[in-house]
Scaffold this motif. Structure first.
Motif, PDB file in Angstrom:
ATOM      1  N   PRO A   1       0.810  -1.226   0.058  1.00 43.65           N
ATOM      2  CA  PRO A   1      -0.076  -0.034  -0.329  1.00 43.65           C
ATOM      3  C   PRO A   1       0.788   1.229   0.081  1.00 43.65           C
ATOM      4  CG  PRO A   1       0.158  -0.858   2.187  1.00 43.65           C
ATOM      5  CD  PRO A   1       0.859  -1.874   1.392  1.00 43.65           C
ATOM      6  N   THR A   2       0.425   2.273  -0.562  1.00 38.06           N
ATOM      7  CA  THR A   2       0.920   3.528  -0.678  1.00 38.06           C
ATOM      8  C   THR A   2      -0.308   4.468  -0.130  1.00 38.06           C
ATOM      9  OG1 THR A   2       2.546   3.326  -2.254  1.00 38.06           O
ATOM     10  CG2 THR A   2       1.795   5.669  -1.626  1.00 38.06           C
ATOM     11  N   ILE A   3       0.118   5.333   0.943  1.00 37.37           N
ATOM     12  CA  ILE A   3      -1.141   6.034   1.608  1.00 37.37           C
ATOM     13  C   ILE A   3      -0.697   7.656   1.549  1.00 37.37           C
ATOM     14  CG2 ILE A   3      -2.299   6.375   3.836  1.00 37.37           C
ATOM     15  CD1 ILE A   3      -1.010   3.419   4.432  1.00 37.37           C
ATOM     16  N   ILE A   4      -1.915   8.266   1.175  1.00 39.12           N
ATOM     17  CA  ILE A   4      -1.462   9.726   1.071  1.00 39.12           C
ATOM     18  C   ILE A   4      -2.321  10.510   2.257  1.00 39.12           C
ATOM     19  CG2 ILE A   4      -1.428  11.338  -0.608  1.00 39.12           C
ATOM     20  CD1 ILE A   4       0.218   9.273  -1.448  1.00 39.12           C
ATOM     21  N   ILE A   5      -1.840  11.106   2.970  1.00 43.00           N
ATOM     22  CA  ILE A   5      -2.537  11.912   3.949  1.00 43.00           C
ATOM     23  C   ILE A   5      -2.075  13.134   3.721  1.00 43.00           C
ATOM     24  CG2 ILE A   5      -3.386  12.445   6.270  1.00 43.00           C
ATOM     25  CD1 ILE A   5      -2.351   9.213   6.506  1.00 43.00           C
ATOM     26  N   GLY A   6      -2.868  14.403   3.013  1.00 46.32           N
ATOM     27  CA  GLY A   6      -2.308  15.686   3.079  1.00 46.32           C
ATOM     28  C   GLY A   6      -1.234  15.576   2.063  1.00 46.32           C
ATOM     29  N   ASP A   7      -0.167  16.112   2.533  1.00 45.58           N
ATOM     30  CA  ASP A   7       1.241  16.079   1.843  1.00 45.58           C
ATOM     31  C   ASP A   7       2.121  15.144   2.189  1.00 45.58           C
ATOM     32  OD1 ASP A   7       0.301  18.335   0.475  1.00 45.58           O
ATOM     33  OD2 ASP A   7       1.536  19.559   2.174  1.00 45.58           O
ATOM     34  N   GLU A   8       1.616  14.113   3.149  1.00 43.21           N
ATOM     35  CA  GLU A   8       2.493  12.888   3.648  1.00 43.21           C
ATOM     36  C   GLU A   8       2.072  11.953   2.880  1.00 43.21           C
ATOM     37  OE1 GLU A   8       4.039  10.853   7.564  1.00 43.21           O
ATOM     38  OE2 GLU A   8       2.492  12.305   7.805  1.00 43.21           O
ATOM     39  N   VAL A   9       3.404  10.982   2.264  1.00 46.87           N
ATOM     40  CA  VAL A   9       3.368  10.018   1.699  1.00 46.87           C
ATOM     41  C   VAL A   9       3.717   8.647   2.460  1.00 46.87           C
ATOM     42  CG1 VAL A   9       3.753   8.774  -0.550  1.00 46.87           C
ATOM     43  CG2 VAL A   9       3.346  11.259  -0.564  1.00 46.87           C
ATOM     44  N   ILE A  10       3.168   7.624   2.707  1.00 46.18           N
ATOM     45  CA  ILE A  10       3.654   6.638   3.302  1.00 46.18           C
ATOM     46  C   ILE A  10       3.609   5.455   2.325  1.00 46.18           C
ATOM     47  CG2 ILE A  10       3.248   5.168   5.548  1.00 46.18           C
ATOM     48  CD1 ILE A  10       1.460   7.327   6.490  1.00 46.18           C
ATOM     49  N   THR A  11       4.709   4.942   1.954  1.00 39.51           N
ATOM     50  CA  THR A  11       5.133   3.798   1.175  1.00 39.51           C
ATOM     51  C   THR A  11       5.061   2.567   1.701  1.00 39.51           C
ATOM     52  OG1 THR A  11       5.908   5.529  -0.427  1.00 39.51           O
ATOM     53  CG2 THR A  11       6.410   3.110  -1.156  1.00 39.51           C
ATOM     54  N   GLY A  12       4.672   1.650   1.510  1.00 37.10           N
ATOM     55  CA  GLY A  12       4.520   0.379   2.104  1.00 37.10           C
ATOM     56  C   GLY A  12       3.909   0.253   3.249  1.00 37.10           C
ATOM     57  N   PHE A  13       4.156  -0.984   4.303  1.00 36.93           N
ATOM     58  CA  PHE A  13       3.140  -1.233   5.316  1.00 36.93           C
ATOM     59  C   PHE A  13       4.203  -0.633   6.304  1.00 36.93           C
ATOM     60  CE2 PHE A  13       2.207  -3.834   8.689  1.00 36.93           C
ATOM     61  CZ  PHE A  13       0.634  -3.825   8.574  1.00 36.93           C
ATOM     62  N   ASP A  14       3.695   0.432   6.839  1.00 36.28           N
ATOM     63  CA  ASP A  14       4.513   1.092   8.177  1.00 36.28           C
ATOM     64  C   ASP A  14       3.355   1.689   9.126  1.00 36.28           C
ATOM     65  OD1 ASP A  14       5.818   2.610   9.835  1.00 36.28           O
ATOM     66  OD2 ASP A  14       7.113   3.574   8.167  1.00 36.28           O
ATOM     67  N   LEU A  15       2.687   0.597   9.700  1.00 34.78           N
ATOM     68  CA  LEU A  15       1.593   1.096  10.627  1.00 34.78           C
ATOM     69  C   LEU A  15       2.121   1.987  11.711  1.00 34.78           C
ATOM     70  CD1 LEU A  15      -1.212   0.042  10.555  1.00 34.78           C
ATOM     71  CD2 LEU A  15      -0.368  -1.848  12.556  1.00 34.78           C
ATOM     72  N   GLU A  16       3.288   2.014  12.242  1.00 36.44           N
ATOM     73  CA  GLU A  16       3.485   3.108  13.164  1.00 36.44           C
ATOM     74  C   GLU A  16       3.717   4.514  12.486  1.00 36.44           C
ATOM     75  OE1 GLU A  16       3.897   2.565  16.639  1.00 36.44           O
ATOM     76  OE2 GLU A  16       3.359   0.712  15.941  1.00 36.44           O
TER      77      GLU A  16
END
Length: 79
Positions: free
Chosen positions: A54-69
């Motif tokens: 998964p890649t998750i976009i929240i506003g300007d933040e991009v979280i690439t991969g599975f990073d639950l923390e």
């Protein structure tokens, strides 16, 4: 709260976990499945320079991969 976009693909267990996590905590999100939508795949690679889900976009933040923390921090969820 910023809109949440989750880029997923078929047969991606971490993608399923992220979606369940967001639902459990009541965060609405938009899912963009790159397996069935070429436009979403193009957005993921060209706009966010990501090639994984998964890649998750929240506003300007991009979280690439599975990073639950990192996701918890971005959503201000306390343990």
């Amino acid at each position: 709260m910023n809109d949440i976009i989750v880029y997923t693909q078929n047969d991606c267990p971490p993608c399923q976990i992220i979606k369940m996590f967001l639902k459990e905590f009541g965060f609405p999100y938009t899912e963009k499945n790159i397996s069935i939508n070429d436009k979403s795949k193009q957005e993921l690679t060209q706009t966010y320079n990501s090639y994984s889900t998964p890649t998750i976009i929240i506003g300007d933040e991009v979280i690439t991969g599975f990073d639950l923390e990192r996701l918890k921090k971005a959503l201000d969820i306390q343990d």
